[in-house]
Design a protein around this motif. Structure first.
Motif, PDB file in Angstrom:
ATOM      1  N   ILE A 104      90.568  14.111  72.131  1.00 55.90           N
ATOM      2  CA  ILE A 104      89.238  13.634  71.758  1.00 55.90           C
ATOM      3  C   ILE A 104      88.658  12.851  72.925  1.00 55.90           C
ATOM      4  O   ILE A 104      89.322  11.990  73.504  1.00 55.90           O
ATOM      5  CB  ILE A 104      89.295  12.745  70.499  1.00 55.90           C
ATOM      6  N   THR A 105      87.408  13.166  73.263  1.00 54.31           N
ATOM      7  CA  THR A 105      86.686  12.450  74.315  1.00 54.31           C
ATOM      8  C   THR A 105      85.409  11.871  73.720  1.00 54.31           C
ATOM      9  O   THR A 105      85.129  12.045  72.528  1.00 54.31           O
ATOM     10  CB  THR A 105      86.333  13.392  75.479  1.00 54.31           C
ATOM     11  N   MET A 160      79.306  18.938  65.604  1.00 56.04           N
ATOM     12  CA  MET A 160      80.260  18.502  64.591  1.00 56.04           C
ATOM     13  C   MET A 160      79.605  18.317  63.229  1.00 56.04           C
ATOM     14  O   MET A 160      80.219  18.583  62.198  1.00 56.04           O
ATOM     15  CB  MET A 160      80.923  17.195  65.021  1.00 56.04           C
ATOM     16  N   SER A 161      78.391  17.817  63.221  1.00 59.53           N
ATOM     17  CA  SER A 161      77.732  17.508  61.959  1.00 59.53           C
ATOM     18  C   SER A 161      76.235  17.686  62.098  1.00 59.53           C
ATOM     19  O   SER A 161      75.670  17.476  63.174  1.00 59.53           O
ATOM     20  CB  SER A 161      78.065  16.074  61.546  1.00 59.53           C
ATOM     21  N   PRO A 191      83.130  11.279  68.262  1.00 58.42           N
ATOM     22  CA  PRO A 191      83.881  12.381  67.651  1.00 58.42           C
ATOM     23  C   PRO A 191      85.018  11.918  66.743  1.00 58.42           C
ATOM     24  O   PRO A 191      85.384  12.613  65.791  1.00 58.42           O
ATOM     25  CB  PRO A 191      84.421  13.148  68.865  1.00 58.42           C
ATOM     26  N   SER A 192      85.585  10.738  67.030  1.00 58.33           N
ATOM     27  CA  SER A 192      86.692  10.247  66.212  1.00 58.33           C
ATOM     28  C   SER A 192      86.272   9.925  64.789  1.00 58.33           C
ATOM     29  O   SER A 192      87.124   9.755  63.906  1.00 58.33           O
ATOM     30  CB  SER A 192      87.310   9.005  66.859  1.00 58.33           C
ATOM     31  N   GLU A 193      84.960   9.831  64.543  1.00 57.39           N
ATOM     32  CA  GLU A 193      84.479   9.632  63.181  1.00 57.39           C
ATOM     33  C   GLU A 193      84.624  10.899  62.353  1.00 57.39           C
ATOM     34  O   GLU A 193      84.692  10.845  61.123  1.00 57.39           O
ATOM     35  CB  GLU A 193      83.013   9.203  63.186  1.00 57.39           C
ATOM     36  N   MET A 194      84.720  12.030  63.044  1.00 57.71           N
ATOM     37  CA  MET A 194      84.734  13.322  62.367  1.00 57.71           C
ATOM     38  C   MET A 194      86.133  13.955  62.316  1.00 57.71           C
ATOM     39  O   MET A 194      86.496  14.572  61.316  1.00 57.71           O
ATOM     40  CB  MET A 194      83.767  14.294  63.068  1.00 57.71           C
TER      41      MET A 194
END
Length: 406
Positions: A244-245, A265-266, A273-276
């Protein structure tokens, strides 16, 4: 009686017969057996030689530097005594019997390596670990020379890696060879069985180094060849989040990595990105673009669900009153999310009928739920104009009623 008379009356000692001038004193006798009988050998010289030959022959099959069969005769807290049919037993450290020495029983047959027929204390020197090593050495060497895999079980952590039980002997698995990706928690692998490649051997030091990473890389290369021939735009694929970046996540599709950009992603907002997704997640994605020459793959997650702007006019026609969440504030207004992927702007001029709003933050904060009215819907440019003050009557329209003339 005078002293002279006493001497004259003392009994005279008999002299030995005149014909036995060389008489010898008698030898002691113990019970009814004389010492001469003890000195006489029970066996003749020939029989004694035969017995010695038979004794030596009994050890002729036991040679130093070989694996021999033994029997456990005693178990102590620190060592196990093993009888190999020699003149003395050998003591082996209990650590050589693996992680579960309680499984060893008296009378159990074991293979041991005869290191020395006699140490300084007169005991035979044995080794269980060396016997295990010698027994499987040929198979291990063959696997190393041919590049074939050997199955083993991860036993315990040591500095720099893990000890592996490989065909009954201990091998070393370096931390860098556990997986393709970097491993921080070694404990999660303990007790598991995997296939390993033998990458280093040293018979003299009984040193075996193995690699699981080599096996995984070969499997990955094989899968990569299959994936390259099958991959097409628009396909749905399963993959594992590898890294993850700040701008997205790399997904391992099984031989090739693809980029899932944060914008794909959404349909809604995602700060990071770590939220997803999280590393190790198995997710389903859509192949948006595959550049065969550069081997670059663009992936999408939000494309698995319908676009939220489809039939937007039916859901939010103009003049509709609805509720939304404030997700962003600027100098000129506030953005309100009606649902994931659909946001509208409440301009600062549409916030209040009566107040002079110097800044939107004076009226709303991020995360506030507010009532709004859809003022204008621009489907082509995906823009929605919203109003907050329109949820209340326009005070200028009721001015005459409230303040009649005269």
């Amino acid at each position: 009686m005078t002293e002279e008379t006493a001497v004259e009356e003392a009994p005279a000692v008999e002299a030995p017969p005149s014909g036995d001038a060389t008489a010898v004193a008698e030898k002691p006798v113990y019970g009814q057996i004389s010492i001469e009988e003890f000195e006489v050998s029970e066996y003749s010289e020939t029989e004694q030689e035969q017995l010695e030959a038979m004794y030596d022959e009994s050890f002729s099959g036991i040679r130093q530097g070989e694996i021999v069969q033994g029997r456990v005769v005693n178990i102590n807290p620190n060592e196990i005594l093993v009888d190999i049919g020699f003149k003395s037993e050998g003591a082996i450290s209990i650590r050589e019997f693996g992680d579960d020495p309680t499984s060893i029983e008296i009378g159990q047959e074991v293979e041991v390596f005869l290191e020395n027929v006699e140490d300084l204390e007169g005991r035979v020197v044995l080794s269980k670990q060396k016997a295990d090593f010698m027994r499987v050495w040929d198979g291990i060497k063959e696997a190393h020379d041919n590049g074939t895999t050997v199955r083993g079980r991860l036993m315990r952590r040591i500095k720099g890696g893990i000890v592996v039980d490989l065909l009954g002997v201990e091998a070393f698995l370096p931390g860098s060879q556990i997986d393709i990706r970097q491993v921080k928690n070694f404990d999660q692998y303990l007790g598991n069985e995997y296939e390993f490649k033998i990458i280093k051997l040293n018979k003299a030091r009984r040193n075996i180094v193995v690699s699981r990473r080599s096996v995984l890389e070969e499997e990955r290369e094989k899968m990569r060849g299959e994936l390259v021939s099958e991959l097409e735009d628009g396909q749905l694929r399963e993959g594992v989040v590898k890294n993850i970046t700040d701008f997205g996540a790399f997904i391992d599709l099984g031989g090739l990595d693809g980029l899932l950009h944060i914008t794909d992603m959404s349909w809604g907002r995602a700060s990071h990105p770590s939220e997803m997704v999280s590393i190790g997640d198995r997710i389903r994605v859509k192949v948006l673009n595959y550049d065969r020459e550069r081997e670059r793959i663009s992936l999408g997650l939000k494309q698995l669900t319908p676009h939220p702007w489809e039939n937007i006019g039916d859901k939010y026609p103009e003049t509709t009153t609805t509720q939304g969440k404030v997700v962003s504030i600027t100098d000129y207004g506030a953005f309100v999310e009606l649902e994931e992927g659909i946001e509208g702007l409440v301009h600062i001029s549409e916030m209040s009928w009566t107040q002079h709003v110097r800044h939107p933050s004076k009226l709303v904060s991020i995360g506030d739920m507010v009532d709004v009215v859809v003022l204008k819907l621009d489907v082509e440019n995906q823009k929605i104009s919203l109003g907050m003050k329109q949820t209340d009557p326009d005070p200028w329209e009721t001015l005459d009623a409230r303040y009649p003339s005269g």
